[in-house]
Design a protein around this motif. Sequence first.
Motif, PDB file in Angstrom:
ATOM      1  N   LYS A 183       4.559   5.975  -0.087  1.00 42.85           N
ATOM      2  CA  LYS A 183       3.429   6.774  -0.570  1.00 42.85           C
ATOM      3  C   LYS A 183       2.975   7.788   0.470  1.00 42.85           C
ATOM      4  O   LYS A 183       2.675   8.929   0.147  1.00 42.85           O
ATOM      5  CB  LYS A 183       2.269   5.864  -0.970  1.00 42.85           C
ATOM      6  CG  LYS A 183       1.081   6.616  -1.538  1.00 42.85           C
ATOM      7  CD  LYS A 183      -0.051   5.679  -1.883  1.00 42.85           C
ATOM      8  CE  LYS A 183      -1.259   6.379  -2.461  1.00 42.85           C
ATOM      9  NZ  LYS A 183      -1.770   7.496  -1.709  1.00 42.85           N
ATOM     10  N   SER A 184       2.927   7.382   1.734  1.00 42.37           N
ATOM     11  CA  SER A 184       2.467   8.304   2.784  1.00 42.37           C
ATOM     12  C   SER A 184       3.379   9.534   2.869  1.00 42.37           C
ATOM     13  O   SER A 184       2.903  10.653   3.070  1.00 42.37           O
ATOM     14  CB  SER A 184       2.390   7.588   4.134  1.00 42.37           C
ATOM     15  OG  SER A 184       3.637   7.029   4.477  1.00 42.37           O
ATOM     16  N   LEU A 185       4.673   9.353   2.695  1.00 45.97           N
ATOM     17  CA  LEU A 185       5.597  10.493   2.727  1.00 45.97           C
ATOM     18  C   LEU A 185       5.425  11.345   1.485  1.00 45.97           C
ATOM     19  O   LEU A 185       5.402  12.589   1.567  1.00 45.97           O
ATOM     20  CB  LEU A 185       7.044   9.994   2.835  1.00 45.97           C
ATOM     21  CG  LEU A 185       8.118  11.078   2.823  1.00 45.97           C
ATOM     22  CD1 LEU A 185       7.928  12.048   3.990  1.00 45.97           C
ATOM     23  CD2 LEU A 185       9.503  10.444   2.859  1.00 45.97           C
ATOM     24  N   ASP A 209       0.807  -1.221   0.000  1.00 44.15           N
ATOM     25  CA  ASP A 209       0.000   0.000   0.000  1.00 44.15           C
ATOM     26  C   ASP A 209       0.841   1.272   0.000  1.00 44.15           C
ATOM     27  O   ASP A 209       0.341   2.343  -0.329  1.00 44.15           O
ATOM     28  CB  ASP A 209      -0.948   0.018   1.203  1.00 44.15           C
ATOM     29  CG  ASP A 209      -2.054  -1.018   1.090  1.00 44.15           C
ATOM     30  OD1 ASP A 209      -2.319  -1.496  -0.033  1.00 44.15           O
ATOM     31  OD2 ASP A 209      -2.660  -1.353   2.130  1.00 44.15           O
ATOM     32  N   GLU A 210       2.097   1.166   0.394  1.00 42.72           N
ATOM     33  CA  GLU A 210       2.990   2.322   0.396  1.00 42.72           C
ATOM     34  C   GLU A 210       3.713   2.490  -0.943  1.00 42.72           C
ATOM     35  O   GLU A 210       4.566   3.353  -1.092  1.00 42.72           O
ATOM     36  CB  GLU A 210       4.015   2.190   1.523  1.00 42.72           C
ATOM     37  CG  GLU A 210       3.444   2.443   2.901  1.00 42.72           C
ATOM     38  CD  GLU A 210       3.074   3.905   3.147  1.00 42.72           C
ATOM     39  OE1 GLU A 210       3.657   4.804   2.513  1.00 42.72           O
ATOM     40  OE2 GLU A 210       2.180   4.148   3.978  1.00 42.72           O
ATOM     41  N   ASP A 243       2.728  11.740  -0.253  1.00 43.23           N
ATOM     42  CA  ASP A 243       1.467  12.474  -0.078  1.00 43.23           C
ATOM     43  C   ASP A 243       1.619  13.621   0.900  1.00 43.23           C
ATOM     44  O   ASP A 243       1.108  14.718   0.667  1.00 43.23           O
ATOM     45  CB  ASP A 243       0.361  11.526   0.405  1.00 43.23           C
ATOM     46  CG  ASP A 243      -0.052  10.507  -0.654  1.00 43.23           C
ATOM     47  OD1 ASP A 243       0.338  10.666  -1.837  1.00 43.23           O
ATOM     48  OD2 ASP A 243      -0.759   9.545  -0.289  1.00 43.23           O
ATOM     49  N   ALA A 244       2.333  13.398   1.997  1.00 38.84           N
ATOM     50  CA  ALA A 244       2.517  14.452   3.006  1.00 38.84           C
ATOM     51  C   ALA A 244       3.341  15.611   2.484  1.00 38.84           C
ATOM     52  O   ALA A 244       3.158  16.761   2.916  1.00 38.84           O
ATOM     53  CB  ALA A 244       3.175  13.849   4.248  1.00 38.84           C
TER      54      ALA A 244
END
Length: 63
Positions: free
Chosen positions: A56-58, A13-14, A60-61
């Motif tokens: 991905k979370s980074l 997911d990342e 996006d942030a």
Amino acid sequence: MRDDITYQVLVNDEGQYSLWPAHHDVPAGWSADGTTGTKDECSAHVDRVWTDMRPKSLRDAMS
């Protein structure tokens, strides 16, 4: 890693990629991206598609 087996490319997911023996079940948290082949073929595919190593979370942030 062995050169005499077929691998599949997995993604989580990342957006992180991994090579996995095609004859093993896909582990929880990962899914097959549809690419199978030799270690070198799968590695080349990952090199082409995984151009940003950040999770991905980074990404996006930071956007």
